[in-house]
Scaffold this motif. Sequence first.
Motif, PDB file in Angstrom:
ATOM      1  N   ARG A 239       0.808  -1.221   0.000  1.00 56.19           N
ATOM      2  CA  ARG A 239       0.000   0.000   0.000  1.00 56.19           C
ATOM      3  C   ARG A 239       0.845   1.276   0.000  1.00 56.19           C
ATOM      4  NH1 ARG A 239      -3.568  -1.380   4.780  1.00 56.19           N
ATOM      5  NH2 ARG A 239      -4.922  -3.004   3.996  1.00 56.19           N
ATOM      6  N   ALA A 240       1.959   1.216   0.718  1.00 59.25           N
ATOM      7  CA  ALA A 240       2.664   2.464   1.029  1.00 59.25           C
ATOM      8  C   ALA A 240       3.759   2.793   0.015  1.00 59.25           C
ATOM      9  CB  ALA A 240       3.269   2.357   2.411  1.00 59.25           C
ATOM     10  N   ARG A 241       4.299   3.993   0.153  1.00 58.70           N
ATOM     11  CA  ARG A 241       5.491   4.374  -0.605  1.00 58.70           C
ATOM     12  C   ARG A 241       6.701   3.712   0.039  1.00 58.70           C
ATOM     13  NH1 ARG A 241       5.512  10.785  -1.888  1.00 58.70           N
ATOM     14  NH2 ARG A 241       7.728  10.366  -1.608  1.00 58.70           N
ATOM     15  N   HIS A 242       7.764   3.606  -0.747  1.00 59.05           N
ATOM     16  CA  HIS A 242       8.970   2.962  -0.213  1.00 59.05           C
ATOM     17  C   HIS A 242      10.151   3.918  -0.331  1.00 59.05           C
ATOM     18  CE1 HIS A 242       6.282  -0.325  -0.983  1.00 59.05           C
ATOM     19  NE2 HIS A 242       6.445  -0.234  -2.278  1.00 59.05           N
ATOM     20  N   ASP A 243      10.006   5.070   0.264  1.00 59.99           N
ATOM     21  CA  ASP A 243      11.089   6.049   0.141  1.00 59.99           C
ATOM     22  C   ASP A 243      12.348   5.562   0.850  1.00 59.99           C
ATOM     23  OD1 ASP A 243       9.625   8.109  -1.309  1.00 59.99           O
ATOM     24  OD2 ASP A 243       8.392   8.192   0.486  1.00 59.99           O
ATOM     25  N   ILE A 244      12.151   5.140   2.077  1.00 54.21           N
ATOM     26  CA  ILE A 244      13.269   4.512   2.800  1.00 54.21           C
ATOM     27  C   ILE A 244      12.744   3.227   3.418  1.00 54.21           C
ATOM     28  CG2 ILE A 244      14.832   4.705   4.776  1.00 54.21           C
ATOM     29  CD1 ILE A 244      15.099   7.613   4.219  1.00 54.21           C
ATOM     30  N   VAL A 245      13.415   2.149   3.156  1.00 54.19           N
ATOM     31  CA  VAL A 245      13.002   0.858   3.714  1.00 54.19           C
ATOM     32  C   VAL A 245      14.129   0.373   4.621  1.00 54.19           C
ATOM     33  CG1 VAL A 245      12.369  -1.521   3.198  1.00 54.19           C
ATOM     34  CG2 VAL A 245      11.672   0.316   1.651  1.00 54.19           C
ATOM     35  N   VAL A 246      13.793   0.122   5.859  1.00 51.97           N
ATOM     36  CA  VAL A 246      14.798  -0.383   6.801  1.00 51.97           C
ATOM     37  C   VAL A 246      14.417  -1.825   7.127  1.00 51.97           C
ATOM     38  CG1 VAL A 246      15.961  -0.015   9.001  1.00 51.97           C
ATOM     39  CG2 VAL A 246      15.020   1.931   7.753  1.00 51.97           C
ATOM     40  N   ALA A 247      15.332  -2.743   6.910  1.00 53.22           N
ATOM     41  CA  ALA A 247      14.965  -4.159   7.052  1.00 53.22           C
ATOM     42  C   ALA A 247      16.074  -4.943   7.728  1.00 53.22           C
ATOM     43  CB  ALA A 247      14.689  -4.744   5.670  1.00 53.22           C
TER      44      ALA A 247
END
Length: 759
Positions: A239-247
């Motif tokens: 659903r969301a934007r993925h500007d910064i993904v921390v995993a």
Amino acid sequence: MASYLWSQVTRACARNSTRAVRSAPVFSRSFVALSRSSVARPCSCRQQSSLATAKAAGGSSSISQSQKEEETRIPFTTLEGKVHPDVLRAITKAPMLLTHMSPVQAEVLPLLPGIAEPYNKDAPQSDSARDLLVKAKTGTGKTLAFLVPAVESRIKHIDQHAERMMRDAGVTDDPRLAEQAKATFARQTVGTLVISPTRELANQIVTEAIKLTSHLKGFEVQLLVGGESKSNQLRQWSRARHDIVVATPGRLRDLLMSQPNLILDEADTLLDMGFHDDIEAGKEHLPHCPQRQTFLFFHGLPRHAFVDVIYDISPVHAHVPQYHTILPSPEHQIAHLVRLIAHDQLIHPHASKIIVFFPTTKMTQLFASLLREASRRVLPSSGHTHIYELHSKRQMAQRTSTSDMFRNDNSGASILVTSDVSARGVDYPGVTRVIQVGVPSSTEQYIHRVGRTGRAGTSGRGDIVLLPWEMGFVTWQLTEVPLKPLTVSELTIQLSELSSTFDQDPASYLQNAPPARAATVPAPKSRDRYNRGPRPSPPAHMRIQTPITPVVESVDQTVTEIQSKLVEESVSETFMSLLGYYMGRSGDLRISREAIVEGCKSWATKSCGLPVPPYVSAAFLQKLGLSGMNRRNSSMSTRAPSKNRWEGRGSARRDRDREGASSVESDFKAWDHESGPKLQDRPSQYGFRAPREGQRQGGYGGGNREGGYAPRSQGSYGDRSNGGYGNSGGYNNPRESGYGGGRSEGGYRGSSGGNGGRW
Ligand SMILES: Nc1ncnc2c1ncn2[C@@H]1O[C@H](COP(=O)(O)OP(=O)(O)OP(=O)(O)O)[C@@H](O)[C@H]1O
């Protein structure tokens, strides 16, 4: 879509950074190879060290030197025009309120805006290096140093895409089309992927990223970590934007498997920290260079130093004094730990904040209970000491809330008892001391743990407490670390001097002590029933027991009483966890596996007061590669115990074992080091006898009220049932010699603290 994946910014706290760096094919590419002179560096770490020294000396000429150095620090306002105004606003105004860059930030951020420009294969600079390899010490602001370029790059990519779309549509100015193009691009592509080794660190990076982007409309930061509902995260992901993904690597792998249209590649070049398989699994999904930029931020000891803000040889901060104690015997372990804590509480009566690290989860659980009990009785701040417990057996929500509560605890007397889940990258401001009990998993881990104190230029102190047979870690592994010896008797004397000074005039003692930390953001309300802090705490003059001298003098006696309340089975489980943990470390410690078994046995009897060492089945010994041990060592006899010794005792685990599980299997179930198999979650009074029925459970964090324990029945340990432990007997009469002597003579006279330089 792959081509839009801008970057992979990785905090690679590699277990073996040197190896990772050397072997990584990514380094065959051209990195931004910055020599120290190639970037403006008004404030160097050398200057920082001298600042620390100057402050310690306290002289007037030193002060003017400090002021001079202060003036040369780079203010964030110099980034005006180079970074987005909303990003700069977040840094210099609410919510971050920062004024000057740290050394690592001063090296990296002036590279903007160039380092954040989208890749353009037609531009002449397209062959130049776009990746960064940054080496900086712990607690020096690396997170912001990589987040700012990441955010800037995302903004530029989104803008560039909108411009291209308008160009393709043949229009020059169509705000509606531009907004639409931006929104679609932002939803369909990933800006920056940050891979973090632990959930705690991932959470912290997300918090920092949210602050940094708080004024950027629509910008989203996503967290993908294990322990949370996978389906929720995946739903949120789509659903969301993925500007910064921390995993964390495991959850990232899950995501990649379910997102075939997300293309990633060559992630294995970045990490070599036990997550190789997870990274391998996503290999084919990453875009190739140069579309993908790679920033590798690390802290350890690699030799490739392109942006290098560590100018001294020592891998740790010079302003964090570090002490090691080789205990003369395991009997001193608990008491020495308690004294170190008491010492810190007296040195920082308004601001003591301690992290105590243990090698395994079981030991963390056991000592958390133990310290809860001890704190009420022999610590200067007594029952007002807030004790937090953090390890991998806790559920993720609990871990997060515990971590938040400790971070925000300004009570002046708090202790985080933890395993290595807190060792890397996690930022707890104001930690006055880090105590490591037992051997860390590597030198690098030692450094990471110490890095939890003395952060952001503040003062701090590190202590490592080792049993006699663990001393090889200091001798062979910590050769580069400036450690000072501290003996048990030296600490006892220092503590008694501090307490008598306090008792002579508590008011002036407290007046002269370092001030309390400034309050930080209030902690969220916790539902963690074991960690109910931070609670309001009385000020030091009401909190610290007066007179304190008789209290600290009773440490040995109190510890003996506490030992007698420990549950044998919990000690045995901890013993097994230590065996599992230390077996792989015999090479590092340069001792035999047999000596490790003996050492763990003597820990169980002398440190924890078991009448006889825990039983280890022959099959388990065989698993550990010690099959010949029984023949060689009479104290390891596997002679079957008499029936009576084991009768009348039992537990779910033994019952289960009786039903058919092999003894080896049950032995291994107790191995619970962070990476080892998981045991069931336990309440935090792990290790102590449950109070008798009708007795109130009291104390903070589920600790039991004094007197609430059933006395240990004499000889009960030897009477345990041998249900699933095979048909052989336990160990008796552990060997007590052969571990070498302590090497902790003399040398230490100073007090804790250390004056940290600021950036
Ligand atoms: N320019 C600055 N001025 C003052 N404080 C800062 C600045 N930059 C960062 N900090 C603060 O310094 C602390 C340490 O920062 P950070 O966690 O980024 O360090 P780190 O180098 O990543 O540490 P580690 O190696 O342990 O992960 C944080 O509390 C952060 O808010």
